[in-house]
Scaffold this active site. Structure first.
Site, PDB file in Angstrom:
ATOM      1  N   ASN A 283       4.192   6.796  -1.565  1.00  0.00           N
ATOM      2  CA  ASN A 283       4.141   6.569  -3.016  1.00  0.00           C
ATOM      3  C   ASN A 283       2.965   7.338  -3.600  1.00  0.00           C
ATOM      4  O   ASN A 283       2.238   8.009  -2.870  1.00  0.00           O
ATOM      5  CB  ASN A 283       4.066   5.071  -3.314  1.00  0.00           C
ATOM      6  CG  ASN A 283       2.853   4.440  -2.664  1.00  0.00           C
ATOM      7  OD1 ASN A 283       1.722   4.775  -2.981  1.00  0.00           O
ATOM      8  ND2 ASN A 283       3.104   3.544  -1.706  1.00  0.00           N
TER       9      ASN A 283
ATOM     10  N   ASP B 133       6.806  -0.917   0.917  1.00  0.00           N
ATOM     11  CA  ASP B 133       7.469  -2.195   1.164  1.00  0.00           C
ATOM     12  C   ASP B 133       8.460  -2.109   2.326  1.00  0.00           C
ATOM     13  O   ASP B 133       8.701  -3.089   3.007  1.00  0.00           O
ATOM     14  CB  ASP B 133       8.190  -2.655  -0.104  1.00  0.00           C
ATOM     15  CG  ASP B 133       7.195  -3.094  -1.161  1.00  0.00           C
ATOM     16  OD1 ASP B 133       6.220  -3.769  -0.791  1.00  0.00           O
ATOM     17  OD2 ASP B 133       7.373  -2.741  -2.346  1.00  0.00           O
TER      18      ASP B 133
ATOM     19  N   LYS C 298      13.592  16.292  14.457  1.00  0.00           N
ATOM     20  CA  LYS C 298      13.856  16.463  13.030  1.00  0.00           C
ATOM     21  C   LYS C 298      15.357  16.295  12.757  1.00  0.00           C
ATOM     22  O   LYS C 298      16.186  16.850  13.497  1.00  0.00           O
ATOM     23  CB  LYS C 298      13.387  17.873  12.631  1.00  0.00           C
ATOM     24  CG  LYS C 298      13.485  18.147  11.167  1.00  0.00           C
ATOM     25  CD  LYS C 298      13.006  19.562  10.865  1.00  0.00           C
ATOM     26  CE  LYS C 298      13.432  19.941   9.473  1.00  0.00           C
ATOM     27  NZ  LYS C 298      13.381  21.359   9.233  1.00  0.00           N
TER      28      LYS C 298
ATOM     29  N   PRO D 202       5.414  -5.486   7.029  1.00  0.00           N
ATOM     30  CA  PRO D 202       4.629  -6.727   6.900  1.00  0.00           C
ATOM     31  C   PRO D 202       3.892  -6.724   5.568  1.00  0.00           C
ATOM     32  O   PRO D 202       3.468  -5.673   5.096  1.00  0.00           O
ATOM     33  CB  PRO D 202       3.635  -6.644   8.067  1.00  0.00           C
ATOM     34  CG  PRO D 202       3.582  -5.209   8.453  1.00  0.00           C
ATOM     35  CD  PRO D 202       4.935  -4.639   8.109  1.00  0.00           C
ATOM     36  N   ASP D 203       3.740  -7.878   4.956  1.00  0.00           N
ATOM     37  CA  ASP D 203       2.951  -7.993   3.727  1.00  0.00           C
ATOM     38  C   ASP D 203       1.525  -8.368   4.133  1.00  0.00           C
ATOM     39  O   ASP D 203       1.250  -9.504   4.523  1.00  0.00           O
ATOM     40  CB  ASP D 203       3.558  -9.056   2.805  1.00  0.00           C
ATOM     41  CG  ASP D 203       2.900  -9.020   1.441  1.00  0.00           C
ATOM     42  OD1 ASP D 203       1.656  -8.934   1.384  1.00  0.00           O
ATOM     43  OD2 ASP D 203       3.628  -9.066   0.432  1.00  0.00           O
ATOM     44  N   ILE D 204       0.653  -7.389   4.055  1.00  0.00           N
ATOM     45  CA  ILE D 204      -0.713  -7.568   4.575  1.00  0.00           C
ATOM     46  C   ILE D 204      -1.463  -8.615   3.766  1.00  0.00           C
ATOM     47  O   ILE D 204      -2.126  -9.495   4.322  1.00  0.00           O
ATOM     48  CB  ILE D 204      -1.450  -6.212   4.577  1.00  0.00           C
ATOM     49  CG1 ILE D 204      -0.690  -5.233   5.485  1.00  0.00           C
ATOM     50  CG2 ILE D 204      -2.895  -6.365   5.029  1.00  0.00           C
ATOM     51  CD1 ILE D 204      -1.088  -3.797   5.345  1.00  0.00           C
TER      52      ILE D 204
ATOM     53  N   PHE E 109      -3.858  -7.053  -5.657  1.00  0.00           N
ATOM     54  CA  PHE E 109      -3.539  -6.312  -6.876  1.00  0.00           C
ATOM     55  C   PHE E 109      -2.059  -6.512  -7.162  1.00  0.00           C
ATOM     56  O   PHE E 109      -1.266  -6.724  -6.234  1.00  0.00           O
ATOM     57  CB  PHE E 109      -3.818  -4.815  -6.694  1.00  0.00           C
ATOM     58  CG  PHE E 109      -5.242  -4.443  -7.012  1.00  0.00           C
ATOM     59  CD1 PHE E 109      -6.257  -4.712  -6.106  1.00  0.00           C
ATOM     60  CD2 PHE E 109      -5.560  -3.834  -8.214  1.00  0.00           C
ATOM     61  CE1 PHE E 109      -7.567  -4.381  -6.399  1.00  0.00           C
ATOM     62  CE2 PHE E 109      -6.861  -3.489  -8.516  1.00  0.00           C
ATOM     63  CZ  PHE E 109      -7.878  -3.769  -7.606  1.00  0.00           C
TER      64      PHE E 109
ATOM     65  N   LYS F 277       3.202 -13.762  -8.595  1.00  0.00           N
ATOM     66  CA  LYS F 277       2.813 -13.057  -7.357  1.00  0.00           C
ATOM     67  C   LYS F 277       1.603 -13.705  -6.704  1.00  0.00           C
ATOM     68  O   LYS F 277       1.546 -13.854  -5.490  1.00  0.00           O
ATOM     69  CB  LYS F 277       2.508 -11.585  -7.687  1.00  0.00           C
ATOM     70  CG  LYS F 277       2.294 -10.737  -6.460  1.00  0.00           C
ATOM     71  CD  LYS F 277       2.343  -9.263  -6.769  1.00  0.00           C
ATOM     72  CE  LYS F 277       3.756  -8.838  -7.121  1.00  0.00           C
ATOM     73  NZ  LYS F 277       3.841  -7.424  -7.453  1.00  0.00           N
TER      74      LYS F 277
HETATM   75  O1  C5P Z   1       4.326  -7.191  -3.777  1.00  0.00           O
HETATM   76  P1  C5P Z   1       3.460  -6.144  -4.322  1.00  0.00           P
HETATM   77  O2  C5P Z   1       3.514  -4.859  -3.535  1.00  0.00           O
HETATM   78  O3  C5P Z   1       3.571  -5.878  -5.803  1.00  0.00           O
HETATM   79  O4  C5P Z   1       1.967  -6.758  -4.140  1.00  0.00           O
HETATM   80  C1  C5P Z   1       0.837  -6.021  -4.390  1.00  0.00           C
HETATM   81  C2  C5P Z   1      -0.308  -6.571  -3.586  1.00  0.00           C
HETATM   82  O5  C5P Z   1       0.093  -6.882  -2.269  1.00  0.00           O
HETATM   83  C3  C5P Z   1      -1.412  -5.560  -3.439  1.00  0.00           C
HETATM   84  O6  C5P Z   1      -2.630  -6.255  -3.345  1.00  0.00           O
HETATM   85  C4  C5P Z   1      -1.061  -4.876  -2.126  1.00  0.00           C
HETATM   86  O7  C5P Z   1      -2.214  -4.305  -1.521  1.00  0.00           O
HETATM   87  C5  C5P Z   1      -0.512  -6.025  -1.320  1.00  0.00           C
HETATM   88  N1  C5P Z   1       0.509  -5.648  -0.348  1.00  0.00           N
HETATM   89  C6  C5P Z   1       0.233  -5.706   0.994  1.00  0.00           C
HETATM   90  N2  C5P Z   1       1.200  -5.418   1.919  1.00  0.00           N
HETATM   91  C7  C5P Z   1       2.441  -5.083   1.524  1.00  0.00           C
HETATM   92  C8  C5P Z   1       2.756  -5.011   0.157  1.00  0.00           C
HETATM   93  C9  C5P Z   1       1.767  -5.292  -0.752  1.00  0.00           C
HETATM   94  O8  C5P Z   1      -0.912  -6.013   1.339  1.00  0.00           O
HETATM   95  N3  C5P Z   1       3.361  -4.801   2.429  1.00  0.00           N
END
Ligand code: C5P
Length: 400
Positions: free
Chosen positions: A209, A277, A287, A303-305, A323, A337
């Site tokens: 991104n 995501d 390739k 994973p959502d960190i 954020f 959120k």
């Molecule tokens: O769900 P969204 O991407 O909008 O959430 C944003 C927040 O979640 C940010 O603080 C981003 O650093 C964190 N985040 C994360 N891991 C992910 C997706 C988002 O830590 N896979």
């Protein structure tokens, strides 16, 4: 007021060098020890004997002097100081610093030092205004160098304008300010994530991104400035590593999560990274060939960190901050959120293309805490970082 502080004073070439002798005297009067390093140019304006007499120490001049090196190697010279002051800092010396050139003792010490640097530039007005000097100074400051002056006035060359070295009193004040600066986060550990992640499609292609990493880098720098022991886990960016910050470079979301978990325990975690995501489910070793039908990418969730760090457990940081980059219904989405992710504070910003936030230098934040929402004014990413770092310090000072 400077009792026991060790200053390495680098005097480079310029008529203002004579003021550096006065600076030595004033630093000594205030209890500092001053070690002087004179460049070839500097020695044209002040003698090593005057510098030695005033500092009461040996003066260092030559990178390849056998006696100097055996008494005090250039690396030790660059490290055995609490602050390195360059006064006067000539355009040439700053250009060599910016370029990482180590062609004399001063430039080598400046490249080798792990200590903060204060520059007191002095030069002709046109040299100061030249785009090369402007770029070099900006780069040195981005790397953490501090600066005092130059002032404006009559210059020794007969021209008038900015370029005069700051007066010894001003330099002394800048040195005193440096040592007096509050470090309310000293003894606390901080973790910051920043930048995008890259998720491989094949060995040469990836999903990513437009995140620049600027906001996260600024936050890491602001936390370290307040004394926090800071680990910055960064995806691929073009940002300059902030001073006194441990940078862990990663590529993928999974690597970012692993690096964050390895950095625990911390007292505060700030997740500013724009983590992808999803990632491609398969990662071919070769390739993909442009033959037949276009490939269909199958994605799986990363994973959502932020959510992982926010989850209850013995290692949960006492303060977790996220954020929310949104393009519509900013505050409503951000509130949801914050609850969903389980973090304590959340900084929501509008990243619709017309806002110019992504990749830009400015940011307008809505600051969400359990107590409510604050609308911060539009300000630079550095200013957002300083405001946030101050809030974090105030939070811990409040007994948290
Ligand atoms: O769900 P969204 O991407 O909008 O959430 C944003 C927040 O979640 C940010 O603080 C981003 O650093 C964190 N985040 C994360 N891991 C992910 C997706 C988002 O830590 N896979």
């Amino acid at each position: 007021m400077l009792d026991g502080k060790r200053i390495l004073l680098i005097i480079s070439g310029g008529i203002a060098a004579y003021k550096a002798l006065d600076l030595i005297r004033r630093l000594k009067e205030r209890g500092a020890t001053v070690r002087v390093l004179l460049t070839k140019g500097g020695a044209q304006f002040v003698t090593p004997l005057s510098a030695a007499a005033l500092s009461g120490e040996k003066v260092y001049q030559d990178l390849f002097s056998l006696t100097d090196e055996s008494e005090m190697g250039h690396i030790r010279l660059s490290r055995e100081a609490d602050l390195v002051v360059v006064a006067p800092a000539s355009a040439d010396l700053m250009a060599r610093m910016a370029g990482g050139i180590a062609d004399d003792l001063a430039a080598t010490a400046l490249l080798a030092t792990d200590k903060p640097i204060l520059l007191a530039p002095a030069m002709n007005v046109e040299m100061w205004a030249h785009p090369a000097t402007r770029a070099n100074v900006a780069l040195l400051e981005a790397r953490g160098a501090r600066r005092v002056g130059p002032g404006t006035g009559d210059l020794a060359c007969g021209e008038t304008g900015p370029g005069r070295m700051a007066e010894p009193d001003e330099i002394l004040q800048a040195i005193a300010d440096f040592f007096a600066r509050p470090t309310p986060l000293r003894g606390r550990r901080a973790l910051v994530t920043s930048g995008p992640t890259r998720e491989a499609i094949d060995p040469v292609r990836y999903l990513t991104n437009t995140s620049s990493g600027k906001q996260g880098y600024a936050i890491a720098r602001a936390l370290a400035y307040l004394g926090a022991e800071t680990v910055l886990v960064s995806g691929p960016t073009r940002c300059t590593p902030p001073p006194n910050v441990t940078v862990q470079n990663v590529t993928t979301a999974e690597e970012m999560l692993a690096a964050c978990e390895a950095a625990l325990p911390v007292e505060v975690a700030v997740c500013a990274a724009a983590v992808a995501d999803w990632r491609p489910t398969t990662k071919p070793n070769q390739k993909l060939k442009k033959e037949g039908a276009a490939p269909v990418l199958e994605l799986q969730e990363n994973p959502d960190i932020l959510a992982r760090l926010s989850a209850a457990g013995p290692k949960r940081p006492p303060l977790v901050i996220g954020f929310a980059a949104e393009t519509e219904n900013l505050v409503e989405n951000a509130k949801a959120k914050r609850t969903r992710k389980g973090c304590d504070w959340l900084l929501a910003n509008d990243v619709s293309p017309e806002s110019g936030v992504l990749g830009g230098d400015c940011n307008q934040i809505h600051f969400l805490t359990p107590q409510g929402v604050e609308d911060w004014p539009s300000q630079s990413k550095d200013a957002v970082a300083r405001t946030l770092a101050d809030r974090i310090a105030a939070h811990f000072e409040g007994g948290a």
